[in-house]
Write an enzyme that holds these catalytic residues in place. Structure first.
Site, PDB file in Angstrom:
ATOM      1  N   CYS A 200      22.737 179.024  90.745  1.00 50.24           N
ATOM      2  CA  CYS A 200      23.667 178.414  89.781  1.00 50.24           C
ATOM      3  C   CYS A 200      22.895 177.781  88.622  1.00 50.24           C
ATOM      4  CB  CYS A 200      24.521 177.365  90.501  1.00 50.24           C
ATOM      5  SG  CYS A 200      25.555 176.377  89.412  1.00 50.24           S
TER       6      CYS A 200
ATOM      7  N   CYS B 100      23.933 174.257  87.626  1.00 48.21           N
ATOM      8  CA  CYS B 100      23.437 173.283  88.602  1.00 48.21           C
ATOM      9  C   CYS B 100      22.031 172.832  88.234  1.00 48.21           C
ATOM     10  CB  CYS B 100      23.425 173.886  90.004  1.00 48.21           C
ATOM     11  SG  CYS B 100      25.044 174.354  90.646  1.00 48.21           S
TER      12      CYS B 100
END
Length: 318
Positions: A77, A80
């Protein structure tokens, strides 16, 4: 993506909420234990990795003495990777008023489902054993600080939870990671984003990309900053009504997709734009396709939802 407005009443109205008096009692007991153990062992850490086996002890039980912020993330991700370092740094600055628990969703699917996580990054809090959603997706440093300030305040006022003393971010004796020289241009972009200067952030990221078109972090940052700029000031109810009333209106669908993305409804945003590409042609189709590609940048090419949406887009186009 902006943090959702945190309802302080929500902290005491969840189905699993315990009585405030009980929570205060547990907090006092936890502080007493900490005082008895003070100096006897290694200081508590502020940033910890948590899995399903340790969730009860490391999150639920500790939430009686300190608000526990949960960062749901994954290695693939890209957003993230933007958000997590900011959360970690701010947590250290809060000096024990909050604890950050990092949960890898790939390794802890049950926890992800229990919290109802629909997309990552997603950030929750647990206070006195109670779950409270904070925000989903990217957020500026200012927005994160404002959200955590509210969290700390409600934890103290409602439950008497004031945090932990003597906490450190890394284990005693752990070697310090070597510092990586900071890119001044990238730092300027991040500073502008954190201060809410979205136009300045957009330009700063563009400056980085002008020198290095393949700069992954700058591409992701630019896509995020442009998304935040587009949704700023929008009336969400009106945008959704316009999109529902006029499915053939490309501008209405683009705005609704941006809101979907900023609210963490990634699949909805992708699906809406794929359907719009399917219904349109010429310049309108190309405009929609490009917006979809921009939203792919926000999530990251390796995200399974991006892979799925790319396949759907290819089927529509070809």
């Amino acid at each position: 993506m902006q943090p959702r407005n945190m309802s302080m009443n929500g902290a005491v109205d969840l189905a699993a909420v315990k009585a405030a008096g009980e929570a205060k009692q547990k907090a006092e007991q936890a502080r007493a234990r900490s005082a008895e153990e003070g100096g006897a062992g290694a200081p508590a850490r502020l940033v910890i990795d948590v899995d399903e086996a340790g969730f009860e002890a490391e999150v639920l039980q500790r939430s009686a003495e300190v608000p526990v912020v949960i960062d749901f993330w994954a290695e693939w991700c890209e957003p993230c990777k933007q958000l997590s370092p900011v959360l970690e740094r701010i947590t250290q600055e809060y000096a024990g008023r909050v604890l950050l628990a990092k949960i890898d969703v790939d390794q802890n699917q049950t926890l992800m489902q229990q919290f109802g996580v629909q997309g990552i990054p997603a950030v929750f809090a647990v206070v006195a054993g109670q779950a409270l959603p904070l925000f989903q997706g990217a957020a500026s440093e200012q927005q994160i600080r404002e959200t955590l300030d509210q969290l700390v305040q409600v934890a103290e006022q409602r439950f008497g939870i004031t945090g932990i003393q003597g906490a450190v971010a890394e284990e005693a004796g752990a070697p310090a990671e070597p510092e990586v020289p900071e890119d001044p241009a990238l730092a300027a972009a991040q500073e502008a984003l954190d201060s809410g200067d979205l136009s300045g952030a957009v330009q700063a990221y563009k400056n980085v990309l002008a020198d290095d078109p393949g700069h992954t972090e700058a591409r992701v940052g630019l896509a995020m900053a442009e998304l935040l700029s587009r949704v700023q000031g929008l009336d969400a109810n009106q945008v959704r009504k316009d999109a529902a009333d006029a499915p053939a209106d490309v501008e209405a669908q683009l705005k609704a997709a941006d809101l979907d993305m900023s609210g963490g409804h990634v699949e909805d945003a992708f699906g809406r734009l794929v359907e719009t590409v399917k219904r349109t042609s010429g310049d309108e189709r190309e405009k929609t396709r490009l917006r979809l590609l921009e939203l792919f940048e926000v999530i990251g090419a390796e995200d399974p939802r991006v892979v799925t949406a790319r396949g759907a887009l290819a089927r529509v186009l070809f």
